[in-house]
Design a protein around this motif. Structure first.
Motif, PDB file in Angstrom:
ATOM      1  N   ASP A 303       0.810  -1.214   0.000  1.00  0.00           N
ATOM      2  CA  ASP A 303       0.000   0.000   0.000  1.00  0.00           C
ATOM      3  C   ASP A 303       0.843   1.263   0.000  1.00  0.00           C
ATOM      4  O   ASP A 303       0.319   2.370   0.215  1.00  0.00           O
ATOM      5  N   ASP A 309       3.949  -5.313   4.262  1.00  0.00           N
ATOM      6  CA  ASP A 309       2.710  -6.056   4.399  1.00  0.00           C
ATOM      7  C   ASP A 309       2.952  -7.492   3.940  1.00  0.00           C
ATOM      8  O   ASP A 309       3.997  -7.808   3.362  1.00  0.00           O
ATOM      9  N   GLU A 332      -6.224  -8.151   8.496  1.00  0.00           N
ATOM     10  CA  GLU A 332      -6.459  -8.880   7.248  1.00  0.00           C
ATOM     11  C   GLU A 332      -7.430  -8.098   6.377  1.00  0.00           C
ATOM     12  O   GLU A 332      -8.548  -7.789   6.799  1.00  0.00           O
ATOM     13  N   ARG A 333      -7.012  -7.772   5.132  1.00  0.00           N
ATOM     14  CA  ARG A 333      -7.784  -6.917   4.243  1.00  0.00           C
ATOM     15  C   ARG A 333      -7.898  -7.507   2.836  1.00  0.00           C
ATOM     16  O   ARG A 333      -8.020  -6.770   1.864  1.00  0.00           O
ATOM     17  N   GLU A 336     -11.519  -6.687   0.902  1.00  0.00           N
ATOM     18  CA  GLU A 336     -11.728  -5.283   0.543  1.00  0.00           C
ATOM     19  C   GLU A 336     -10.650  -4.739  -0.384  1.00  0.00           C
ATOM     20  O   GLU A 336     -10.872  -3.752  -1.090  1.00  0.00           O
ATOM     21  N   SER A 337      -9.489  -5.382  -0.417  1.00  0.00           N
ATOM     22  CA  SER A 337      -8.436  -4.922  -1.330  1.00  0.00           C
ATOM     23  C   SER A 337      -8.611  -5.464  -2.741  1.00  0.00           C
ATOM     24  O   SER A 337      -7.939  -5.007  -3.666  1.00  0.00           O
ATOM     25  N   ARG A 386      -5.429  -1.192  -3.326  1.00  0.00           N
ATOM     26  CA  ARG A 386      -6.576  -1.831  -3.971  1.00  0.00           C
ATOM     27  C   ARG A 386      -6.142  -2.430  -5.295  1.00  0.00           C
ATOM     28  O   ARG A 386      -5.468  -1.768  -6.093  1.00  0.00           O
TER      29      ARG A 386
END
Length: 602
Positions: A303, A309, A332-333, A336-337, A386
């Motif tokens: 990111d 990460d 933890e993403r 959504e990423s 993203r």
């Protein structure tokens, strides 16, 4: 009478149909001009670009590599027999050139008498160049010769002495080996420090592992993946079969998931499991059970906020992305990423993975090898964390759909300034061709040339006829790169599930190249600066970005260096973002092919 009625009815229906057809045709507007079909894999206006060859030469035997891997298969079809085969390329004896480590399997403890036994981790030290290339010699008495059903390795110099410690993964936990000091010219040696390091109680079938300073305290921690909750009894209870074959190797769907682990170095060469405290927890929302079935890691700043990460490639369940808050706490993403599933919203059979700034900008791409009939995923983020799966538009989707891909590396194989993509392929079921004619156990490697900017797809597959030895089918697993013969070109090492590896010397036409090593004497816990970011500005104005990260591909390791192809340009300035966030700038020596940047601390 019935026959006469049938023919009369048929005539009536035919008359009605002809009347309707004539009416519709008369009312139909003139046909529009024909429309050219649209190319769905890239811009329709992009002309086809010829793809130059990237030939490789098999030098395994000539350079002295006589390793032969055993997978432990004895007819019972136990799942771990399909998965092993990591390889590491690293200077393990600190003499300035690259050595090779291969991770062997082993016969099961209750295997039939006479079953082939494994060799533990086998080390080949590079003894320098000869007229036909370097000479690799198998090191004896390394302390690594105790065999088991091992999977992969992670390397990290934990004490700053220039010789890496070795973490081995496999069925039954992990083993840690500390490098011992040896006289110059003596074979490298290690000793098993698993118990004193606090790692003897680490459970499970461990797979991917990688060292990095994830809590920003100056020493190396490591993340650890586990595949599935496994035992021989569970394997037989799952009872995977194929029609016409009977019991077979299969997907992990019938096995429970596991946890990703964070092992924090709390004292010199001593670790504690801090997974929960650091946020490495992922649960199935419906059952509350552990979710992961991990086989690959990308450890990078996904990111672009200045810290590391962790992306986790999971087999048949969603991928995970643990995002660092800058203080060593992770969340933890993945969903959504946009990196948890493929472009159709489905989980894939994800294996190995790697990351690259493939367009020489700030956008980061993560490539993930998947199961047969699933194309390789190519998740790309502009830097905001993203992702979108650009495998189709960047030209790798159709060509990778048939293969079962394990090893995945980005590497500039022609030194033109753009990182190419290399894949190691091979199925898990030796008899797969009996039930799927399009599949085979041994499969050829694939290489995709990075065309850089200029419109059209980023990658184009190099034809098998232009790959040399890499076109020969093998049951590929681990894949790693390194300039083994010091000629300024990256060679590839492909480990097979069973039998000999392939050491593939790069004989393609090359541009200029630069290898950048970092040395931080003031940080003995991470002297090689694993996790550092490097940006190299060239005379032509382009900027090449790399991360010092040995953990790549599938169960494998590459050297802790930034390796850059320069094409016809030269390096002007190098910017280093050290693991603690401090940034320094350095001039590039004109014409240098290797450069060591030593950090000066005030």
């Amino acid at each position: 009478m019935i026959a006469r009625a049938f023919w009369v009815s048929l005539g009536v229906v035919g008359s009605v149909a002809m009347t309707v057809f004539a009416w519709r045709w008369a009312a139909r507007p003139a046909a529009p001009a024909p429309v050219e079909p649209v190319q769905v894999t890239g811009p329709a206006s992009a002309p086809a670009r010829p793809v130059a060859g990237l030939p490789f030469e098999d030098v395994t035997d000539r350079w002295g590599i006589d390793f032969r891997r055993t997978d432990g298969a004895d007819g019972r079809r136990l799942l771990p027999e399909t998965m092993g085969g990591g390889v590491a390329v690293s200077d393990v004896d600190a003499d300035g050139d690259l050595d090779l480590l291969f991770v062997d399997g082993d016969a099961w403890p209750d295997a039939p008498s006479g079953a082939e036994r494994g060799q533990g981790i086998v080390v080949y030290v590079n003894r320098g160049s000869a007229p036909d290339g370097p000479r690799f010699v198998r090191a004896a008495g390394t302390g690594l010769g105790s065999p088991r059903q091992a999977m992969g390795v992670a390397l990290g110099d934990l004490d700053g002495d220039g010789r890496p410690e070795i973490l081995e993964t496999g069925v039954g936990g992990v083993r840690l080996f500390a490098a011992e000091r040896a006289p110059d010219g003596a074979p490298p040696r290690w000793r098993d420090v698993t118990r004193e390091s606090g790692l003897s109680g680490v459970p499970g079938w461990t797979t991917a592992a990688g060292f990095a300073d994830l809590d920003s305290d100056g020493d190396l921690d490591f993340v650890l993946g586990r595949y599935v909750e496994w035992s021989a009894e569970i394997d037989f209870a799952v009872g995977y079969t194929l029609t016409g074959i009977g019991r077979a190797y299969g997907a992990p769907n019938g096995f429970r998931g596991t946890d990703v682990a964070f092992l924090e170095q709390v004292a010199p060469m001593r670790f504690e499991d801090r997974s929960v405290e650091r946020g490495f927890v992922a649960r199935n929302r419906s059952t509350g059970e552990p979710l992961a079935k991990s086989l690959g890691f990308v450890i990078d700043d996904v990111d672009a906020d200045g810290d590391l990460d962790v992306f986790v490639a999971n087999d048949t369940v969603q991928n995970l992305l643990f995002v660092n808050d800058g203080h060593g706490r992770f969340a933890e993403r993945g969903v959504e990423s946009g990196i948890a599933f493929d472009r159709n919203g489905a989980a894939t059979g994800a294996m190995g993975c790697d990351a690259s700034h493939l367009r020489n900008d700030r956008a980061l791409a993560i490539a993930v090898g998947n199961f047969a009939n699933e194309p390789v995923s190519l998740y790309v983020t502009p830097g905001d964390g993203r992702f979108s799966d650009d495998a189709i538009v960047d030209g790798i989707s159709a060509a990778t759909r048939r293969a079962l891909t394990f090893g995945v590396v980005f590497a500039d194989l022609d030194s033109d300034g753009h990182e190419d993509l290399a894949l190691a392929n091979g199925h898990i079921e030796p008899r797969i061709a009996e039930v799927q004619a399009s599949q085979s156990w041994a499969q050829a490697a694939q290489v995709f040339r990075n065309a850089g900017a200029g419109g059209g797809a980023t990658f184009a597959e190099v034809p098998a006829t232009a790959l040399g030895a890499l076109a020969r089918p093998v049951v590929g697993r681990g894949l790693a790169w390194g300039d083994l013969d010091g000629d300024g070109a990256l060679d590839l090492v492909l480990c097979a599930l069973r039998g000999p590896p392939m050491v593939a010397r790069n004989v393609a036409v090359q541009g200029g190249s630069l290898a950048v090593r970092l040395d931080d004497p003031g940080s003995p816990g991470n002297r090689a600066a694993i996790g550092a970011g490097i940006a190299v500005e060239l005379l032509d104005g382009s900027v090449l970005r790399r991360t010092i990260m040995p953990t790549r591909s599938y169960l494998s390791q590459v050297p802790p260096v930034a390796w850059l192809g320069l094409g016809s340009s030269r390096a002007r300035r190098i910017t280093v973002r050290w693991p603690d966030g401090v940034t320094t700038e350095h001039p590039a020596a004109a014409g240098a092919e290797t450069l060591t940047i030593e950090r000066a601390r005030r």
